[in-house]
Design an enzyme around this catalytic site. Structure first.
Site, short mmCIF file in Angstrom:
data_model
loop_
_atom_site.label_atom_id
_atom_site.label_comp_id
_atom_site.label_asym_id
_atom_site.label_seq_id
_atom_site.Cartn_x
_atom_site.Cartn_y
_atom_site.Cartn_z
N HIS A 40 -8.21 9.30 5.93
CA HIS A 40 -6.93 9.18 4.92
C HIS A 40 -7.62 8.47 3.57
O HIS A 40 -8.40 7.55 3.71
CB HIS A 40 -5.95 8.33 5.56
N HIS A 79 -3.72 17.63 10.45
CA HIS A 79 -3.13 16.28 10.22
C HIS A 79 -1.98 15.78 11.14
O HIS A 79 -0.73 16.07 10.47
CB HIS A 79 -3.19 16.08 8.80
N HIS A 128 -0.51 12.72 13.68
CA HIS A 128 -0.73 11.47 14.73
C HIS A 128 0.03 11.78 15.81
O HIS A 128 1.37 11.80 15.81
CB HIS A 128 -0.61 10.49 13.87
N ASP A 151 2.14 15.01 9.52
CA ASP A 151 1.67 13.76 9.73
C ASP A 151 2.32 12.98 11.21
O ASP A 151 1.69 12.97 12.14
CB ASP A 151 2.07 13.03 8.42
N ASP A 152 3.87 12.70 10.94
CA ASP A 152 4.34 11.83 11.91
C ASP A 152 5.78 12.40 12.07
O ASP A 152 6.68 12.11 11.61
CB ASP A 152 4.30 10.40 11.60
N GLU A 194 -3.49 8.81 -0.41
CA GLU A 194 -1.89 8.86 0.18
C GLU A 194 -1.28 7.68 -0.88
O GLU A 194 -0.56 7.73 -1.93
CB GLU A 194 -1.80 8.50 1.53
N1 ADE Z 1 -0.80 6.38 10.77
C1 ADE Z 1 0.24 7.20 10.90
N2 ADE Z 1 0.58 7.82 10.10
C2 ADE Z 1 0.01 7.61 8.80
C3 ADE Z 1 -0.23 7.81 7.46
N3 ADE Z 1 0.75 8.64 6.89
N4 ADE Z 1 -0.85 7.13 6.73
C4 ADE Z 1 -1.65 6.21 7.22
N5 ADE Z 1 -1.80 5.90 8.68
C5 ADE Z 1 -0.85 6.50 9.41
ZN ZN Z 2 -1.95 10.52 8.77
#
Ligand code: ADE
Ligand code: ZN
Length: 332
Positions: free
Chosen positions: A189, A9, A11, A270-271, A192
């Site tokens: 997703h 996971h 991005h 994630d990011d 969340e």
């Molecule tokens: N796009 C990038 N990170 C995300 C996240 N945590 N939740 C939803 N969309 C995303």
């Molecule tokens: Zn994500």
């Protein structure tokens, strides 16, 4: 070396570190709304998912050429490898680029140029997963899937991301049906910021094989039981959950409770440029804040390879799992 793991996971646009953002902005003649990297880092205080997404989409303006995407992915893979990542399934958001006039082919070819040599350069095997923006119309997602047809040899699966609340999965049924027909793997997703019901819907209506995040399933004991029974992987992102205020602190994360309930959970970043850490940092964070045992950490590492889309290369999965068994904690 940290424990071997798969990252499922991630991005790729969320790996854009401030230094690279400014370098690409200068190269491409793009003006960023922040004075320098320090000012940009100051902006990394999010109140919820939307406040993050606003900055995330805005900074993407610096990504214009295939080389930009190659550089972005190279930088991620190098960092990930240093934190023990042996296999990475990389998400990208095509609509966020095509909407700015960057063709899909530029994005896919740029990313592929990096991913294709990642094994030889960094010792990381890779897959590419194309995500649709759930806060854009379903017609746009369908058009994107259509436009991706020439590149399907490089795309393993599809996902669904962006603003979750009030954007339930079911709207994307036709897109997921078409993706299944094309032989693509399916993730989304769910759970969340959105409710546990969205996790159920992603499974039942979209036919997804993994849930990204999914931590709000803990509010629905029947759903937890089903996810455990069906061995549905949940790709958790603990540092992201803290930064986006899904949980108050790492110490409050439901990860141990989810493991105890028999859920197949994995730990991911994630990011990472925005949330304070890459895959290994997330492992370290949960180990320290939640007091995870070596057995639990090893199980998380095993889960990451169990849940990976490696059905076309089972010997590789077996090798990775053997690396996890052979790993000696305390030697990092
Ligand atoms: N796009 C990038 N990170 C995300 C996240 N945590 N939740 C939803 N969309 C995303
Ligand atoms: Zn994500």
């Amino acid at each position: 070396m940290p424990v071997p793991k798969a990252e499922l996971h991630l991005h790729i646009e969320g790996t854009l570190e401030p230094e690279l953002a400014f370098a690409l902005a200068a190269r491409n003649g793009v003006t960023l709304p922040h004075a320098d990297t320090a000012a940009l880092r100051e902006a990394y205080r999010f109140s919820d998912l939307q406040s993050f997404l606003d900055l995330y989409y805005r900074l993407m303006a610096v990504l214009r050429t295939a080389e930009d995407f190659t550089e972005l992915a190279d930088a991620y893979l190098e960092r990930a490898a240093a934190q023990g990542v042996r296999h990475a399934e990389v998400f990208f958001d095509p609509q966020a680029h095509t909407a700015r006039g960057v063709p899909l082919g530029t994005v896919v070819e740029g990313l592929s140029a990096s991913l294709d040599r990642a094994e030889e350069r960094y010792g990381v095997s890779t897959r590419l997963i194309m995500c649709f923006l759930r806060d854009e119309p379903v017609e746009s997602a369908m058009a994107t899937l259509e436009a991706a047809k020439p590149y399907l040899d490089r795309i393993t699966g599809i996902g669904l991301d962006s603003a979750e609340v009030d954007h339930p999965p079911a709207a994307f049924r036709a897109v997921y049906e078409e993706a299944a027909r094309l032989g693509l793997r399916r993730v989304a997703h769910a759970g969340e910021e959105g409710p546990a019901a969205y996790v159920r819907e992603a499974l039942d209506v979209l036919g997804v094989e993994r849930i990204d995040h999914g931590l709000r399933c803990v509010e629905d004991p029947e759903l937890v039981e089903r996810l455990a029974r069906e061995r549905v992987p949940l790709t958790l992102c603990p540092l992201s959950n803290v930064r986006l205020r899904v949980v108050d602190a790492l110490a409050d994360h439901p990860l141990p409770l989810m493991m105890d309930a028999g859920l197949l959970v994995t730990v991911n970043s994630d990011d990472p440029a925005y949330f304070g850490g890459y895959a290994g940092d997330n492992f370290d964070g949960v180990q320290q804040a939640l007091g995870l045992t070596e057995d639990q950490l090893r199980e998380l590492a095993r889960n990451s390879f169990r849940a990976a889309f490696l059905e076309d290369d089972e010997p590789r999965r077996a090798r990775y799992l053997a690396e996890v068994e052979a790993y000696a904690f305390g030697t990092e």
